[in-house]
Design a protein around this motif. Sequence first.
Motif, mmCIF file in Angstrom:
data_model
loop_
_atom_site.group_PDB
_atom_site.id
_atom_site.type_symbol
_atom_site.label_atom_id
_atom_site.label_comp_id
_atom_site.label_asym_id
_atom_site.label_seq_id
_atom_site.Cartn_x
_atom_site.Cartn_y
_atom_site.Cartn_z
ATOM 1 N N GLY A 104 14.936 -2.563 0.597
ATOM 2 C CA GLY A 104 14.543 -3.846 1.154
ATOM 3 C C GLY A 104 15.519 -4.246 2.248
ATOM 4 N N ILE A 105 15.243 -5.368 2.903
ATOM 5 C CA ILE A 105 16.091 -5.871 3.997
ATOM 6 C C ILE A 105 16.749 -7.167 3.545
ATOM 7 C CG2 ILE A 105 16.150 -6.727 6.368
ATOM 8 C CD1 ILE A 105 13.753 -4.915 6.960
ATOM 9 N N TYR A 106 18.069 -7.191 3.603
ATOM 10 C CA TYR A 106 18.844 -8.366 3.228
ATOM 11 C C TYR A 106 18.681 -9.450 4.298
ATOM 12 C CZ TYR A 106 22.821 -11.155 1.660
ATOM 13 O OH TYR A 106 23.620 -12.179 1.212
ATOM 14 N N VAL A 107 18.447 -10.705 3.856
ATOM 15 C CA VAL A 107 18.243 -11.798 4.811
ATOM 16 C C VAL A 107 19.263 -12.923 4.662
ATOM 17 C CG1 VAL A 107 15.778 -11.355 5.146
ATOM 18 C CG2 VAL A 107 16.510 -12.960 3.358
ATOM 19 N N GLY A 108 20.241 -12.751 3.781
ATOM 20 C CA GLY A 108 21.259 -13.774 3.586
ATOM 21 C C GLY A 108 21.040 -14.552 2.304
ATOM 22 N N ASP A 109 22.069 -15.316 1.889
ATOM 23 C CA ASP A 109 21.992 -16.165 0.708
ATOM 24 C C ASP A 109 21.627 -15.366 -0.548
ATOM 25 O OD1 ASP A 109 22.336 -18.645 -0.486
ATOM 26 O OD2 ASP A 109 20.230 -19.212 -0.269
ATOM 27 N N ASP A 110 22.068 -14.101 -0.615
ATOM 28 C CA ASP A 110 21.812 -13.180 -1.735
ATOM 29 C C ASP A 110 20.320 -12.868 -1.923
ATOM 30 O OD1 ASP A 110 23.474 -11.584 -3.295
ATOM 31 O OD2 ASP A 110 23.111 -12.749 -5.111
ATOM 32 N N LYS A 111 19.540 -12.997 -0.840
ATOM 33 C CA LYS A 111 18.096 -12.732 -0.885
ATOM 34 C C LYS A 111 17.747 -11.516 -0.031
ATOM 35 C CE LYS A 111 17.197 -16.807 -2.937
ATOM 36 N NZ LYS A 111 18.546 -17.232 -3.267
ATOM 37 N N PHE A 112 16.660 -10.841 -0.406
ATOM 38 C CA PHE A 112 16.154 -9.725 0.379
ATOM 39 C C PHE A 112 14.640 -9.747 0.369
ATOM 40 C CE2 PHE A 112 16.190 -8.152 -3.907
ATOM 41 C CZ PHE A 112 15.201 -7.187 -4.004
ATOM 42 N N ILE A 113 14.043 -9.162 1.409
ATOM 43 C CA ILE A 113 12.586 -9.084 1.529
ATOM 44 C C ILE A 113 12.188 -7.621 1.403
ATOM 45 C CG2 ILE A 113 10.611 -9.443 3.065
ATOM 46 C CD1 ILE A 113 11.970 -11.893 4.157
ATOM 47 N N HIS A 114 11.101 -7.380 0.673
ATOM 48 C CA HIS A 114 10.676 -6.002 0.425
ATOM 49 C C HIS A 114 9.199 -5.968 0.047
ATOM 50 C CE1 HIS A 114 11.125 -6.223 -4.210
ATOM 51 N NE2 HIS A 114 11.245 -7.452 -3.727
ATOM 52 N N ALA A 115 8.666 -4.751 0.019
ATOM 53 C CA ALA A 115 7.316 -4.508 -0.468
ATOM 54 C C ALA A 115 7.487 -3.862 -1.846
ATOM 55 C CB ALA A 115 6.558 -3.575 0.483
ATOM 56 N N PRO A 116 7.336 -4.633 -2.943
ATOM 57 C CA PRO A 116 7.784 -4.178 -4.249
ATOM 58 C C PRO A 116 6.995 -3.045 -4.917
ATOM 59 C CG PRO A 116 7.326 -6.550 -4.280
ATOM 60 C CD PRO A 116 6.908 -6.019 -2.956
ATOM 61 N N HIS A 117 5.696 -3.197 -5.090
ATOM 62 C CA HIS A 117 4.949 -2.195 -5.856
ATOM 63 C C HIS A 117 3.451 -2.435 -5.686
ATOM 64 C CE1 HIS A 117 4.175 -5.400 -8.740
ATOM 65 N NE2 HIS A 117 5.471 -5.655 -8.709
ATOM 66 N N SER A 118 2.688 -1.495 -6.172
ATOM 67 C CA SER A 118 1.233 -1.591 -6.090
ATOM 68 C C SER A 118 0.743 -2.893 -6.729
ATOM 69 C CB SER A 118 0.622 -0.378 -6.817
ATOM 70 O OG SER A 118 -0.758 -0.380 -6.663
ATOM 71 N N GLY A 119 -0.191 -3.540 -6.070
ATOM 72 C CA GLY A 119 -0.746 -4.792 -6.569
ATOM 73 C C GLY A 119 0.036 -6.025 -6.146
ATOM 74 N N LYS A 161 0.864 -1.184 0.000
ATOM 75 C CA LYS A 161 0.000 0.000 0.000
ATOM 76 C C LYS A 161 0.894 1.225 0.000
ATOM 77 C CE LYS A 161 -3.381 2.617 2.387
ATOM 78 N NZ LYS A 161 -4.534 3.025 2.613
ATOM 79 N N PHE A 162 0.735 2.091 -0.995
ATOM 80 C CA PHE A 162 1.531 3.308 -1.073
ATOM 81 C C PHE A 162 1.323 4.129 0.202
ATOM 82 C CE2 PHE A 162 2.156 7.779 -2.184
ATOM 83 C CZ PHE A 162 3.464 7.715 -2.630
ATOM 84 N N GLY A 163 2.409 4.481 0.849
ATOM 85 C CA GLY A 163 2.331 5.235 2.099
ATOM 86 C C GLY A 163 2.022 4.377 3.309
ATOM 87 N N GLY A 164 1.838 3.062 3.118
ATOM 88 C CA GLY A 164 1.473 2.172 4.215
ATOM 89 C C GLY A 164 2.631 1.888 5.145
ATOM 90 N N SER A 165 2.312 1.780 6.439
ATOM 91 C CA SER A 165 3.383 1.564 7.417
ATOM 92 C C SER A 165 3.006 0.556 8.502
ATOM 93 C CB SER A 165 3.768 2.899 8.059
ATOM 94 O OG SER A 165 2.647 3.475 8.684
ATOM 95 N N SER A 166 1.993 -0.277 8.220
ATOM 96 C CA SER A 166 1.632 -1.305 9.202
ATOM 97 C C SER A 166 1.089 -2.533 8.481
ATOM 98 C CB SER A 166 0.584 -0.776 10.189
ATOM 99 O OG SER A 166 -0.685 -0.728 9.581
ATOM 100 N N ALA A 167 1.162 -3.668 9.164
ATOM 101 C CA ALA A 167 0.644 -4.911 8.593
ATOM 102 C C ALA A 167 -0.871 -4.830 8.427
ATOM 103 C CB ALA A 167 1.024 -6.089 9.476
ATOM 104 N N ALA A 168 -1.532 -4.060 9.273
ATOM 105 C CA ALA A 168 -2.993 -3.943 9.208
ATOM 106 C C ALA A 168 -3.447 -3.209 7.949
ATOM 107 C CB ALA A 168 -3.518 -3.236 10.451
#
Length: 198
Positions: A146-161, A80-87
């Motif tokens: 995004g946040i790097y988690v190891g093994d050349d992988k990262f977690i992120h919130a990519p884009h709308s949809g 969600k653009f501008g979103g800052s919580s899991a809810a």
Amino acid sequence: MSRWFCALLLACASAAQAAPDAENSEIMDRWLAEQGLLLTRIEDMGYEVVDKVTDRAQTVADQAADLVNSTMGFLGVPYKFGGSSAATGFDCSGFVRAVYEQTVGLLLPRRAEQQAAATRSIDRKELRPGDLVFFNTMRRNFSHVGIYVGDDKFIHAPHSGSRVRLDDLGRAYWTRRFNGARRVTPLEDAGGTQSAPQ
């Protein structure tokens, strides 16, 4: 190891919005232990604030296990653009900010380019779980994080949809747009990083 990592992700993604069951929890614990990241187990992935960092000299990187556990708990949360919580959902910088605030009690700036300015630049070869990775996805530097988690992988919130997900830094799309890596340092060195409000 890549096949095991992919299997873990599929298991986590399928249970992203539900409370983790014992089998998924066990799989994640095993993988984190193999990566040397499992220091403490977060039993409740209900997105609650965990204990704050009390030792100002301790680097945020020392909290890598908690950060990785926390990011895995957010897999599948909608963008969600501008979103800052899991809810409500996350955008990229809102996701990073929420993870750091809820996991180690640090309040990072709100926007990706501000987060880049408030953290210490490191070489890509130095990346450790919990470090930030930045990309030029909107024809400007540091427009995605995004946040790097190891093994050349990262977690992120990519884009709308889309939803919070795991990606590979080695993919051509991310390699072409890679802007640099940053490390969140102790509060006195973070250039604007602040303690989360009590």
